[in-house]
Design an enzyme around this catalytic site. Structure first.
Site, mmCIF file in Angstrom:
data_model
loop_
_atom_site.group_PDB
_atom_site.id
_atom_site.type_symbol
_atom_site.label_atom_id
_atom_site.label_comp_id
_atom_site.label_asym_id
_atom_site.label_seq_id
_atom_site.Cartn_x
_atom_site.Cartn_y
_atom_site.Cartn_z
ATOM 1 N N ARG A 174 63.204 25.617 -11.310
ATOM 2 C CA ARG A 174 64.586 25.471 -10.824
ATOM 3 C C ARG A 174 64.851 26.276 -9.566
ATOM 4 O O ARG A 174 65.723 25.952 -8.773
ATOM 5 C CB ARG A 174 65.566 25.958 -11.896
ATOM 6 C CG ARG A 174 65.660 25.062 -13.112
ATOM 7 C CD ARG A 174 66.411 25.777 -14.198
ATOM 8 N NE ARG A 174 65.799 27.087 -14.472
ATOM 9 C CZ ARG A 174 66.249 27.963 -15.349
ATOM 10 N NH1 ARG A 174 67.325 27.688 -16.045
ATOM 11 N NH2 ARG A 174 65.634 29.114 -15.537
ATOM 12 N N HIS A 233 44.049 28.010 -25.733
ATOM 13 C CA HIS A 233 43.010 28.391 -24.778
ATOM 14 C C HIS A 233 41.837 29.113 -25.422
ATOM 15 O O HIS A 233 40.765 29.178 -24.840
ATOM 16 C CB HIS A 233 43.596 29.183 -23.598
ATOM 17 C CG HIS A 233 44.030 30.562 -23.941
ATOM 18 N ND1 HIS A 233 45.273 30.850 -24.433
ATOM 19 C CD2 HIS A 233 43.377 31.738 -23.861
ATOM 20 C CE1 HIS A 233 45.357 32.141 -24.647
ATOM 21 N NE2 HIS A 233 44.233 32.711 -24.301
ATOM 22 N N LYS A 280 37.132 29.051 -24.677
ATOM 23 C CA LYS A 280 36.299 30.212 -24.337
ATOM 24 C C LYS A 280 34.823 29.902 -24.598
ATOM 25 O O LYS A 280 34.475 29.269 -25.600
ATOM 26 C CB LYS A 280 36.740 31.435 -25.155
ATOM 27 C CG LYS A 280 38.094 31.976 -24.687
ATOM 28 C CD LYS A 280 38.476 33.206 -25.461
ATOM 29 C CE LYS A 280 39.816 33.747 -25.020
ATOM 30 N NZ LYS A 280 39.760 34.511 -23.784
ATOM 31 N N GLU A 283 45.391 43.376 -29.300
ATOM 32 C CA GLU A 283 45.866 43.592 -27.933
ATOM 33 C C GLU A 283 46.325 45.037 -27.784
ATOM 34 O O GLU A 283 46.863 45.622 -28.727
ATOM 35 C CB GLU A 283 47.053 42.677 -27.642
ATOM 36 C CG GLU A 283 46.730 41.214 -27.710
ATOM 37 C CD GLU A 283 47.975 40.375 -27.423
ATOM 38 O OE1 GLU A 283 48.013 39.749 -26.359
ATOM 39 O OE2 GLU A 283 48.895 40.371 -28.256
ATOM 40 N N ASP A 330 53.067 33.486 -32.891
ATOM 41 C CA ASP A 330 52.466 33.602 -31.561
ATOM 42 C C ASP A 330 50.934 33.526 -31.615
ATOM 43 O O ASP A 330 50.317 33.006 -30.691
ATOM 44 C CB ASP A 330 52.907 34.941 -30.931
ATOM 45 C CG ASP A 330 52.615 35.013 -29.446
ATOM 46 O OD1 ASP A 330 52.792 33.983 -28.767
ATOM 47 O OD2 ASP A 330 52.213 36.086 -28.950
ATOM 48 N N HIS A 366 45.946 30.350 -32.502
ATOM 49 C CA HIS A 366 44.611 30.842 -32.129
ATOM 50 C C HIS A 366 43.733 31.186 -33.339
ATOM 51 O O HIS A 366 42.586 30.756 -33.427
ATOM 52 C CB HIS A 366 44.718 32.111 -31.278
ATOM 53 C CG HIS A 366 45.516 31.934 -30.028
ATOM 54 N ND1 HIS A 366 45.441 30.805 -29.246
ATOM 55 C CD2 HIS A 366 46.394 32.744 -29.406
ATOM 56 C CE1 HIS A 366 46.236 30.946 -28.211
ATOM 57 N NE2 HIS A 366 46.837 32.101 -28.285
ATOM 58 N N LYS A 381 49.733 43.833 -31.672
ATOM 59 C CA LYS A 381 50.015 44.401 -30.345
ATOM 60 C C LYS A 381 49.957 45.913 -30.436
ATOM 61 O O LYS A 381 50.152 46.480 -31.501
ATOM 62 C CB LYS A 381 51.400 43.963 -29.888
ATOM 63 C CG LYS A 381 51.443 42.486 -29.520
ATOM 64 C CD LYS A 381 52.595 42.168 -28.616
ATOM 65 C CE LYS A 381 52.536 40.751 -28.112
ATOM 66 N NZ LYS A 381 51.492 40.529 -27.093
HETATM 67 P P1 NAP Z 1 57.971 32.314 -17.870
HETATM 68 O O1 NAP Z 1 57.263 33.359 -17.072
HETATM 69 O O2 NAP Z 1 59.318 32.621 -18.414
HETATM 70 O O3 NAP Z 1 58.070 31.032 -16.923
HETATM 71 C C1 NAP Z 1 58.871 29.932 -17.231
HETATM 72 C C2 NAP Z 1 58.816 28.966 -16.077
HETATM 73 O O4 NAP Z 1 59.620 27.847 -16.406
HETATM 74 C C3 NAP Z 1 59.363 29.519 -14.765
HETATM 75 O O5 NAP Z 1 58.625 28.974 -13.699
HETATM 76 C C4 NAP Z 1 60.794 29.002 -14.735
HETATM 77 O O6 NAP Z 1 61.262 28.955 -13.411
HETATM 78 C C5 NAP Z 1 60.575 27.619 -15.348
HETATM 79 N N1 NAP Z 1 61.779 27.046 -15.938
HETATM 80 C C6 NAP Z 1 62.623 27.614 -16.822
HETATM 81 N N2 NAP Z 1 63.622 26.775 -17.116
HETATM 82 C C7 NAP Z 1 63.403 25.649 -16.402
HETATM 83 C C8 NAP Z 1 64.076 24.427 -16.270
HETATM 84 N N3 NAP Z 1 65.211 24.176 -16.932
HETATM 85 N N4 NAP Z 1 63.554 23.493 -15.449
HETATM 86 C C9 NAP Z 1 62.397 23.726 -14.766
HETATM 87 N N5 NAP Z 1 61.716 24.851 -14.854
HETATM 88 C C10 NAP Z 1 62.209 25.804 -15.662
HETATM 89 O O7 NAP Z 1 57.089 31.808 -19.091
HETATM 90 P P2 NAP Z 1 55.504 31.887 -19.259
HETATM 91 O O8 NAP Z 1 55.156 33.210 -19.801
HETATM 92 O O9 NAP Z 1 54.857 31.432 -17.998
HETATM 93 O O10 NAP Z 1 55.241 30.848 -20.425
HETATM 94 C C11 NAP Z 1 55.279 29.453 -20.231
HETATM 95 C C12 NAP Z 1 54.811 28.746 -21.503
HETATM 96 O O11 NAP Z 1 53.461 29.109 -21.765
HETATM 97 C C13 NAP Z 1 55.597 29.137 -22.759
HETATM 98 O O12 NAP Z 1 55.645 28.030 -23.622
HETATM 99 C C14 NAP Z 1 54.731 30.235 -23.375
HETATM 100 O O13 NAP Z 1 54.929 30.348 -24.765
HETATM 101 C C15 NAP Z 1 53.346 29.694 -23.056
HETATM 102 N N6 NAP Z 1 52.311 30.719 -22.989
HETATM 103 C C16 NAP Z 1 52.435 31.762 -22.107
HETATM 104 C C17 NAP Z 1 51.419 32.709 -22.044
HETATM 105 C C18 NAP Z 1 51.477 33.839 -21.056
HETATM 106 O O14 NAP Z 1 50.514 34.624 -21.009
HETATM 107 N N7 NAP Z 1 52.512 33.969 -20.254
HETATM 108 C C19 NAP Z 1 50.297 32.604 -22.888
HETATM 109 C C20 NAP Z 1 50.210 31.518 -23.760
HETATM 110 C C21 NAP Z 1 51.225 30.590 -23.798
HETATM 111 P P3 NAP Z 1 62.835 28.873 -13.067
HETATM 112 O O15 NAP Z 1 63.506 29.936 -13.862
HETATM 113 O O16 NAP Z 1 62.876 29.068 -11.603
HETATM 114 O O17 NAP Z 1 63.272 27.527 -13.444
#
Ligand code: NAP
Length: 487
Positions: free
Chosen positions: A47, A176, A180, A214, A233, A238, A338
């Site tokens: 966004r 993921h 691995k 972790e 989580d 996993h 954690k």
């Molecule tokens: P994050 O850092 O909060 O990123 C969320 C992303 O979604 C941002 O780019 C945000 O940008 C965008 N977003 C939010 N609302 C939106 C909307 N209405 N329209 C379009 N874009 C939108 O989250 P994350 O940690 O990357 O995690 C993303 C997913 O991966 C989640 O399902 C999480 O459970 C999963 N995951 C994450 C990790 C990790 O290590 N981070 C590991 C495994 C799984 P804007 O706010 O600019 O829209």
């Protein structure tokens, strides 16, 4: 390796933590390896208002930070950057998708991938809006990040709604850990060698232990984590997926459904937990203040985004059992947490002792063979055998045979996301979860969550920097076993 087909990869959440830290560096690495074809575009979507140049600068900064030393090259990145685009789209607003439709209108790409790296509550609106904008064709694929839902009902609803616009063969539910290298090698070890399979059962395996520990706390994900907890989580996805790879019967081929059918049978064979077995066979914990590497660490409830009265578990240890001929009576101990002492992900297979020893008892006794498949911090495989110590006496001692993949193959191991992203573009579903697997995993996990919720007992407190609550050690000690760091 052969290049993948021409593609457009639309990365929803392109400015988020996962995309910047993992997905985009993984794509850069495959670009450097020569896997990406001339037409291979990556379109970050979120966004936030930003220009393409700002997005490229963000991606570059994160590639420099997250790619192994020596592998980042300014020149190669400048070529990679030509693949990058950025579009401002609010996933919840249907009319915003016309910008994406315009962008993709005349694309020559054979494959179109929508990677949903956003909060799961956006998955259904993204898919429905893609459909309304007529963006889904027969060669389109959607990748869903975990966790998918927060219980069986919500997972089923997401799957039904995503399934109403994408065929199951187009849906890639990512875990993921399955990407691995050592997990792939576990399959190679089991099904590419005659040596282990005859021993791979209750006759010779005493117990199996799977740990994902972790050191980090909730980082910037406090708000999400407090609603999820370690069970949703880590365990539901996993740890259960790793358990499936260890416990499944040999599939008839490496084809996606042959493998996934066998994993499903394992999940369906898990002995369901009752309120009573939850009390005796599970331990949930929450960290209090402590220290890691000599640095003070605050307690979970003091972290940003966490309610001060939170009962969310940051640690789980449990004993699972599988009701089938191969595994009946063999405990599968799963553990994750954690703020633990070390960052480690490993699978330990403890084999039974020899039935009778002809040697003088060694210090510490004769130990059963032990196979350790380490996924983190190093990717390696170790097999512990008893061997004679040099000298006059017939003194035995455990020694390890080490298979260090990078040393053996003289190749940099591929990161899990690199492999999985290429698999999506290639249309290879073997390492992705099928809908019925997800249902079966939730069906097993849900009664545990329900029993915890309805219990007056709070999660057991453990010091940050320890290995979790003492009850986790007692869970194994009751059956004469111990976690690897205690043996
Ligand atoms: P994050 O850092 O909060 O990123 C969320 C992303 O979604 C941002 O780019 C945000 O940008 C965008 N977003 C939010 N609302 C939106 C909307 N209405 N329209 C379009 N874009 C939108 O989250 P994350 O940690 O990357 O995690 C993303 C997913 O991966 C989640 O399902 C999480 O459970 C999963 N995951 C994450 C990790 C990790 O290590 N981070 C590991 C495994 C799984 P804007 O706010 O600019 O829209």
């Amino acid at each position: 390796m052969q290049q993948v087909e021409s593609f457009d990869l639309v990365l929803f959440g392109g400015s988020g933590d996962l995309a910047l830290r993992k997905l985009l560096p993984a794509l850069y690495s495959r670009h450097v390896a020569g896997d990406l074809p001339a037409h291979g575009r990556i379109i970050g979507v979120a966004r936030q208002e930003q220009t393409r140049e700002q997005f490229v600068a963000q991606v570059k900064e994160h590639c420099i930070l997250n790619i192994e030393k020596g592998l980042f090259s300014e020149t190669l990145f400048n070529v990679f950057a030509k693949r990058l685009e950025y579009l401002r789209v609010d996933a919840g607003i249907a009319s915003d998708f016309s910008a994406l439709a315009d962008f993709l209108k005349d694309s020559a790409a054979k494959v179109r991938v929508f990677y949903l790296s956003t909060a799961p509550d956006l998955f259904t609106s993204i898919c429905e809006n893609l459909s309304v904008a007529n963006l889904i064709h027969s060669n389109s694929r959607v990748v869903l990040e975990k966790p998918l839902g927060r219980d069986l009902a919500s997972a089923q609803e997401i799957n039904a709604r995503v399934g109403s616009v994408f065929d199951e063969s187009q849906i890639y539910r990512i875990d993921h850990y399955l990407g691995k290298e050592p997990v792939q090698n576990l399959m190679a070890l089991r099904f590419g060698n005659a040596l282990f399979e005859p021993l791979w059962s209750r006759s010779w395996v005493r117990d199996v232990q799977i740990t994902i520990a972790e050191r980090v706390g909730v980082e910037k994900r406090g708000d999400f984590y407090d609603r999820a907890g370690a069970m949703r989580d880590m365990v539901q996805n996993h740890l259960l997926q790793l358990l499936c790879i260890i416990a499944m019967e040999p599939p008839s081929s490496i084809d996606p459904d042959a493998v996934r059918d066998e994993k499903l049978k394992v999940l369906r064979g898990l002995v369901p937990m009752t309120a009573e077995t939850v009390r005796g066979s599970t331990v949930r914990g929450q960290y209090r203040a402590g220290a890691i590497d000599g640095q003070p660490v605050i307690s979970y409830v003091q972290e940003e985004g966490i309610s001060s009265s939170s009962n969310t578990e940051t640690f789980v240890a449990l004993k699972a059992e599988i009701n089938n001929w191969r595994w009946s009576g063999v405990p599968f101990y799963l553990r994750t947490g954690k703020r633990l002492q070390d960052r480690v992900a490993e699978i330990v297979i403890n084999f039974r002792n020899v039935p009778h020893s002809i040697f003088p008892p060694p210090k510490g006794g004769i130990q059963g063979n032990r196979l350790i498949i380490q996924l983190q911090p190093e990717e390696e495989l170790k097999l512990y055998l008893m061997a004679k110590e040099p000298g006059n006496e017939m003194q035995l001692k455990p020694v390890s045979l080490n298979l260090d993949f990078s040393e053996q193959f003289k190749q940099r191991p591929m990161d899990a996301y690199e492999r999985l992203l290429m698999d999506v573009i290639r249309g290879k579903l073997t390492l992705f979860m099928r809908r019925d697997e997800l249902d079966a995993a939730w069906r097993w996990v849900e009664p545990i969550l329900d029993a915890w919720n309805s219990s007056d007992e709070k999660p057991k407190s453990y010091t940050a920097g320890s290995w979790g609550p003492a009850a986790a050690s007692a869970l194994l000690a009751r059956e004469g076993s111990s976690w690897p760091e205690e043996s």
